[in-house]
Design an enzyme around this catalytic site. Sequence first.
Site, PDB file in Angstrom:
ATOM      1  N   ARG A 168      34.071  42.653  53.952  1.00 37.75           N
ATOM      2  CA  ARG A 168      34.582  43.290  52.727  1.00 37.75           C
ATOM      3  C   ARG A 168      36.107  43.436  52.717  1.00 37.75           C
ATOM      4  O   ARG A 168      36.645  44.456  52.240  1.00 37.75           O
ATOM      5  CB  ARG A 168      33.922  44.671  52.515  1.00 37.75           C
ATOM      6  CG  ARG A 168      32.415  44.618  52.436  1.00 37.75           C
ATOM      7  CD  ARG A 168      31.884  43.817  51.263  1.00 37.75           C
ATOM      8  NE  ARG A 168      30.462  43.619  51.394  1.00 37.75           N
ATOM      9  CZ  ARG A 168      29.906  42.476  51.856  1.00 37.75           C
ATOM     10  NH1 ARG A 168      30.659  41.432  52.198  1.00 37.75           N
ATOM     11  NH2 ARG A 168      28.601  42.368  51.948  1.00 37.75           N
ATOM     12  N   SER A 217      28.190  50.270  47.687  1.00 40.79           N
ATOM     13  CA  SER A 217      28.248  50.836  49.041  1.00 40.79           C
ATOM     14  C   SER A 217      29.537  51.623  49.206  1.00 40.79           C
ATOM     15  O   SER A 217      30.621  51.102  48.950  1.00 40.79           O
ATOM     16  CB  SER A 217      28.215  49.724  50.088  1.00 40.79           C
ATOM     17  OG  SER A 217      26.961  49.125  50.080  1.00 40.79           O
ATOM     18  N   GLU A 290      34.368  51.559  52.172  1.00 38.38           N
ATOM     19  CA  GLU A 290      34.373  50.257  51.489  1.00 38.38           C
ATOM     20  C   GLU A 290      34.977  50.432  50.085  1.00 38.38           C
ATOM     21  O   GLU A 290      35.784  49.637  49.633  1.00 38.38           O
ATOM     22  CB  GLU A 290      32.948  49.693  51.381  1.00 38.38           C
ATOM     23  CG  GLU A 290      32.927  48.367  50.619  1.00 38.38           C
ATOM     24  CD  GLU A 290      31.568  47.671  50.646  1.00 38.38           C
ATOM     25  OE1 GLU A 290      30.857  47.761  51.658  1.00 38.38           O
ATOM     26  OE2 GLU A 290      31.241  47.033  49.630  1.00 38.38           O
TER      27      GLU A 290
HETATM   28  C1  FAD Z   1      25.410  48.723  41.594  1.00 36.52           C
HETATM   29  C2  FAD Z   1      26.404  48.053  42.521  1.00 36.52           C
HETATM   30  C3  FAD Z   1      25.951  47.122  43.435  1.00 36.52           C
HETATM   31  C4  FAD Z   1      26.852  46.477  44.301  1.00 36.52           C
HETATM   32  N1  FAD Z   1      26.390  45.564  45.197  1.00 36.52           N
HETATM   33  C5  FAD Z   1      27.245  44.921  46.005  1.00 36.52           C
HETATM   34  C6  FAD Z   1      26.785  43.942  46.956  1.00 36.52           C
HETATM   35  O1  FAD Z   1      25.616  43.635  47.039  1.00 36.52           O
HETATM   36  N2  FAD Z   1      27.710  43.345  47.753  1.00 36.52           N
HETATM   37  C7  FAD Z   1      29.033  43.641  47.679  1.00 36.52           C
HETATM   38  O2  FAD Z   1      29.829  43.068  48.437  1.00 36.52           O
HETATM   39  N3  FAD Z   1      29.502  44.558  46.798  1.00 36.52           N
HETATM   40  C8  FAD Z   1      28.650  45.194  45.970  1.00 36.52           C
HETATM   41  N4  FAD Z   1      29.124  46.125  45.079  1.00 36.52           N
HETATM   42  C9  FAD Z   1      30.562  46.422  45.048  1.00 36.52           C
HETATM   43  C10 FAD Z   1      31.372  45.601  44.027  1.00 36.52           C
HETATM   44  O3  FAD Z   1      30.537  45.139  42.965  1.00 36.52           O
HETATM   45  C11 FAD Z   1      32.062  44.386  44.663  1.00 36.52           C
HETATM   46  O4  FAD Z   1      32.988  44.776  45.647  1.00 36.52           O
HETATM   47  C12 FAD Z   1      32.808  43.556  43.600  1.00 36.52           C
HETATM   48  O5  FAD Z   1      33.155  42.300  44.120  1.00 36.52           O
HETATM   49  C13 FAD Z   1      34.072  44.235  43.089  1.00 36.52           C
HETATM   50  O6  FAD Z   1      34.548  43.472  42.001  1.00 36.52           O
HETATM   51  P1  FAD Z   1      35.261  44.155  40.752  1.00 36.52           P
HETATM   52  O7  FAD Z   1      35.674  43.077  39.817  1.00 36.52           O
HETATM   53  O8  FAD Z   1      34.420  45.227  40.179  1.00 36.52           O
HETATM   54  O9  FAD Z   1      36.543  44.760  41.461  1.00 36.52           O
HETATM   55  P2  FAD Z   1      37.165  46.225  41.283  1.00 36.52           P
HETATM   56  O10 FAD Z   1      36.164  47.230  41.728  1.00 36.52           O
HETATM   57  O11 FAD Z   1      37.742  46.370  39.933  1.00 36.52           O
HETATM   58  O12 FAD Z   1      38.346  46.136  42.372  1.00 36.52           O
HETATM   59  C14 FAD Z   1      38.049  45.981  43.737  1.00 36.52           C
HETATM   60  C15 FAD Z   1      39.283  45.452  44.467  1.00 36.52           C
HETATM   61  O13 FAD Z   1      39.566  44.126  44.008  1.00 36.52           O
HETATM   62  C16 FAD Z   1      40.910  44.038  43.531  1.00 36.52           C
HETATM   63  N5  FAD Z   1      40.964  43.080  42.419  1.00 36.52           N
HETATM   64  C17 FAD Z   1      40.122  42.990  41.357  1.00 36.52           C
HETATM   65  N6  FAD Z   1      40.473  41.961  40.562  1.00 36.52           N
HETATM   66  C18 FAD Z   1      41.560  41.384  41.123  1.00 36.52           C
HETATM   67  C19 FAD Z   1      42.418  40.292  40.775  1.00 36.52           C
HETATM   68  N7  FAD Z   1      42.227  39.556  39.667  1.00 36.52           N
HETATM   69  N8  FAD Z   1      43.466  40.002  41.585  1.00 36.52           N
HETATM   70  C20 FAD Z   1      43.692  40.734  42.704  1.00 36.52           C
HETATM   71  N9  FAD Z   1      42.931  41.777  43.098  1.00 36.52           N
HETATM   72  C21 FAD Z   1      41.874  42.099  42.305  1.00 36.52           C
HETATM   73  C22 FAD Z   1      41.245  45.471  43.100  1.00 36.52           C
HETATM   74  O14 FAD Z   1      42.646  45.670  43.060  1.00 36.52           O
HETATM   75  C23 FAD Z   1      40.545  46.264  44.177  1.00 36.52           C
HETATM   76  O15 FAD Z   1      41.327  46.297  45.348  1.00 36.52           O
HETATM   77  C24 FAD Z   1      28.244  46.782  44.219  1.00 36.52           C
HETATM   78  C25 FAD Z   1      28.691  47.709  43.271  1.00 36.52           C
HETATM   79  C26 FAD Z   1      27.791  48.342  42.429  1.00 36.52           C
HETATM   80  C27 FAD Z   1      28.304  49.310  41.396  1.00 36.52           C
END
Ligand code: FAD
Length: 295
Positions: A168, A217, A290
Amino acid sequence: MSNKNLGGKIYFNYSIKKLNWLNIGGSTKIYFKPDTLQDLIEFLKLYQNEKKFFILGAGSNVLFKDDTFEGVVIKLSKNFSRISLLNENIIVAGSGVLDKSLSEFAAENDLGGFEFLSCIPGTIGGGIRMNSGCFGSEFKDILISVQAINRFGEVLTIQRKDIIFDYRSCNLSKDLIFLSASFKGNKKKKEEIKEKIKNLKSKKEEAQPTRVKTGGSTFKNPIKQTDKKVWEIIKESIPGNTQFGDAIVSNKHANFFINKGNANYKDMKKLIDFVKESVKKKTGINLDLEIVLVE
Ligand SMILES: Cc1cc2nc3c(=O)[nH]c(=O)nc-3n(C[C@H](O)[C@H](O)[C@H](O)COP(=O)(O)OP(=O)(O)OC[C@H]3O[C@@H](n4cnc5c(N)ncnc54)[C@H](O)[C@@H]3O)c2cc1C
């Protein structure tokens, strides 16, 4: 400072509560929603000296504070959500593309390897930053290269081999805004891919809460000292009814914390700190966050 081309895309004191899955947070001093790369370049010329920058994806892994974020939050608009097939096994996707859309697109094009993405509610940008993954696959396994822009408006392409991924996390500079990425899949029958997606989704539904306000998580797996999963250790370390305001631990998966109504940052942070301390007391293990705390 102003720039007429950026009119309607820059907002001041903008509420961020609705822009994240936990539904928590105050406002951001500056909120910018670029439509094009040119918008980003022009914005960065004006605001590159701001001390705090945060790039927001789908907001599914972030926890914002209740007061004002004294900096810039950038969220890419729909124009950064295009997907195309470069050749028979390479897909190029904008950073704003949802993981599940990439998974569906790959399935339609008979490309396997992207099935796990159907279970992650984030965007490509967030997935690269977090090296998100599940069921034994992670972003690092399918990535070929990332296109990004730095604070000075320079666009660069970074190859997978030059990035160090860990659980992660990745070592790409926090200054970079990811614009798009290319991914490699392997040829596979559409029906097999769809079947696999269906199975993974039902496994996920069985194990984790759905349709709730959560950040996924809260703490990182795995833990060196034990084979147990974080959710098991948490469950063994805290009382069943642990709650701070409306911030609770999910009954279904103890590593998922939920805002069951009007939890704010303080409630959620108290819950996080309480769980961390309880686990440390009971097992001696130091859990690593995380969820990204936006400070
Ligand atoms: C119900 C649920 C289930 C989930 N299941 C999983 C799972 O199975 N596995 C898993 O790994 N995660 C899981 N997650 C966590 C999350 O979905 C992941 O980490 C996801 O990849 C985050 O993406 P996001 O676009 O929402 O990023 P955000 O939450 O908006 O941001 C996360 C990080 O990414 C950075 N970021 C986002 N976009 C960019 C960009 N364009 N350029 C540079 N940096 C950027 C942000 O600055 C921040 O540091 C889950 C979350 C939820 C709510």
